[in-house]
Design an enzyme around this catalytic site. Structure first.
Site, short mmCIF file in Angstrom:
data_model
loop_
_atom_site.label_atom_id
_atom_site.label_comp_id
_atom_site.label_asym_id
_atom_site.label_seq_id
_atom_site.Cartn_x
_atom_site.Cartn_y
_atom_site.Cartn_z
N PHE A 7 2.38 1.99 0.71
CA PHE A 7 3.15 1.42 -0.39
C PHE A 7 2.25 0.54 -1.24
CE2 PHE A 7 6.05 2.61 2.91
CZ PHE A 7 7.10 3.21 2.23
N CYS A 8 2.22 0.86 -2.54
CA CYS A 8 1.37 0.09 -3.46
C CYS A 8 2.16 -0.28 -4.70
CB CYS A 8 0.12 0.90 -3.79
SG CYS A 8 0.46 2.44 -4.64
N ALA A 9 1.48 -0.73 -5.71
CA ALA A 9 2.15 -1.23 -6.91
C ALA A 9 2.95 -0.15 -7.63
CB ALA A 9 1.13 -1.87 -7.86
N PHE A 37 3.86 5.71 -1.90
CA PHE A 37 5.07 5.39 -2.65
C PHE A 37 4.91 4.04 -3.33
CE2 PHE A 37 6.21 7.47 1.39
CZ PHE A 37 6.80 8.64 0.93
N GLN A 39 5.91 0.28 -3.78
CA GLN A 39 6.46 -0.73 -2.86
C GLN A 39 7.92 -1.01 -3.20
OE1 GLN A 39 7.58 -4.05 -3.45
NE2 GLN A 39 8.09 -4.20 -1.27
#
Length: 101
Positions: A7-9, A37, A39
């Protein structure tokens, strides 16, 4: 089969890391489904994964993300900046495997 969610920006900046993790898993003979995906969508995907990893750029969301993951009994950690920056698929895969073992 281990299902790993990164999960990233925005959900796309981890693409190269995901690819490197898939290569590392294949080389090690590990069956893994690895996806990236946003976050902001962690609550939508937590039921579909075995472990969650946060990109360093969203580490500030760890407390909120951990509450969501704890409810679903999914372990979560922040990917170390050095491993993320180097797209070190092997180390990040190992982090995920350590969390689910």
């Amino acid at each position: 089969m281990v299902r790993i969610g990164l999960f990233c920006a925005a959900g796309f900046s981890t693409g190269m890391l995901v690819n490197n993790m898939k290569i590392a898993a294949k080389e090690a003979g590990i069956e893994a489904e690895i996806d990236a995906f946003s976050q902001a969508k962690i609550a939508d995907y937590v039921s579909q994964i075995d472990v969650a990893l946060l990109g360093p750029q969203v580490a500030y969301t760890l407390e909120k993300s951990k509450a969501i993951c704890d409810e679903a009994q999914v372990p979560i950690a922040v990917i170390p900046m050095a491993d993320y920056g180097m797209f070190d698929g092997k180390k990040v895969l190992q982090l995920a495997l350590d969390l689910v073992s």
